[in-house]
Design an enzyme around this catalytic site. Sequence first.
Site, PDB file in Angstrom:
ATOM      1  N   GLU A  42      76.403  64.608  80.495  1.00 23.29           N
ATOM      2  CA  GLU A  42      76.480  63.231  80.994  1.00 23.29           C
ATOM      3  C   GLU A  42      76.063  63.162  82.457  1.00 23.29           C
ATOM      4  OE1 GLU A  42      80.069  61.683  78.022  1.00 23.29           O
ATOM      5  OE2 GLU A  42      80.540  62.355  80.046  1.00 23.29           O
ATOM      6  N   ASP A  61      77.781  58.668  81.338  1.00 19.88           N
ATOM      7  CA  ASP A  61      78.415  58.206  80.107  1.00 19.88           C
ATOM      8  C   ASP A  61      77.984  56.778  79.781  1.00 19.88           C
ATOM      9  OD1 ASP A  61      80.444  58.260  77.943  1.00 19.88           O
ATOM     10  OD2 ASP A  61      81.463  56.808  79.213  1.00 19.88           O
TER      11      ASP A  61
END
Length: 227
Positions: free
Chosen positions: A121, A49
């Site tokens: 992610e 992320d």
Amino acid sequence: MKLSRELVAFQARIGHSFARPDLLVRAMTHSSIASDTRPDNQRLEFLGDRILGLVVAEALMASDKTAVEGKLAPRFNALVRKETCADVAREIDIGAVLKLGKSEQVTGGRRKQALLGDAMEALIAAVYRDAGLEAARAMILRLWGARIEEVEEDARDPKTTLQEWAQARRMQPPSYEVMDRSGPDHAPVFRIVARLEDGRSGEGQAPSKRAAEQAAAEALLRKVSND
């Protein structure tokens, strides 16, 4: 570690061949099947992320050298939100290689937006740990591609836009009410109504509450712009 035929093909889809195949396996391992000897992808997701955010922020600044923070921020949010990550994950068919427990398989885990976004992610972090930031950046720019170039100048989501519209007119923030939830647990459909204090409303349907709220806000925005 020898990768399965499916993961070998997956490497070709993402354009990266892992020197450490275990990182790819971990990135595709959901907590529903994790064990002491088979770690899940949650820590990689956390790291991925942040890497995605850095790469997208740099790319946006490079593509528009005059945009102020107030213009860059909504574009950034549109590109890194979970929905966008899930869309990219679908394009490379992450769902086909996700390692899931039986409960998630039965309830359609390979199609769930949250699981797909998290795995995307985690994949970014796995590439980063396998080959460094430049490799991760190259994959992100390749997979996000035209999204970065084509992100709308005003990329605020409908809920934010509607709230700002109401505030500008000294109205209370819009309210959102779930009117109905239908479909099986693995593929729900939410029907939500967005309302302003003056009684005007808009309705939206989507597979998640958040997406249904956005759809309702968009419908209400269309209505108030035509009134």
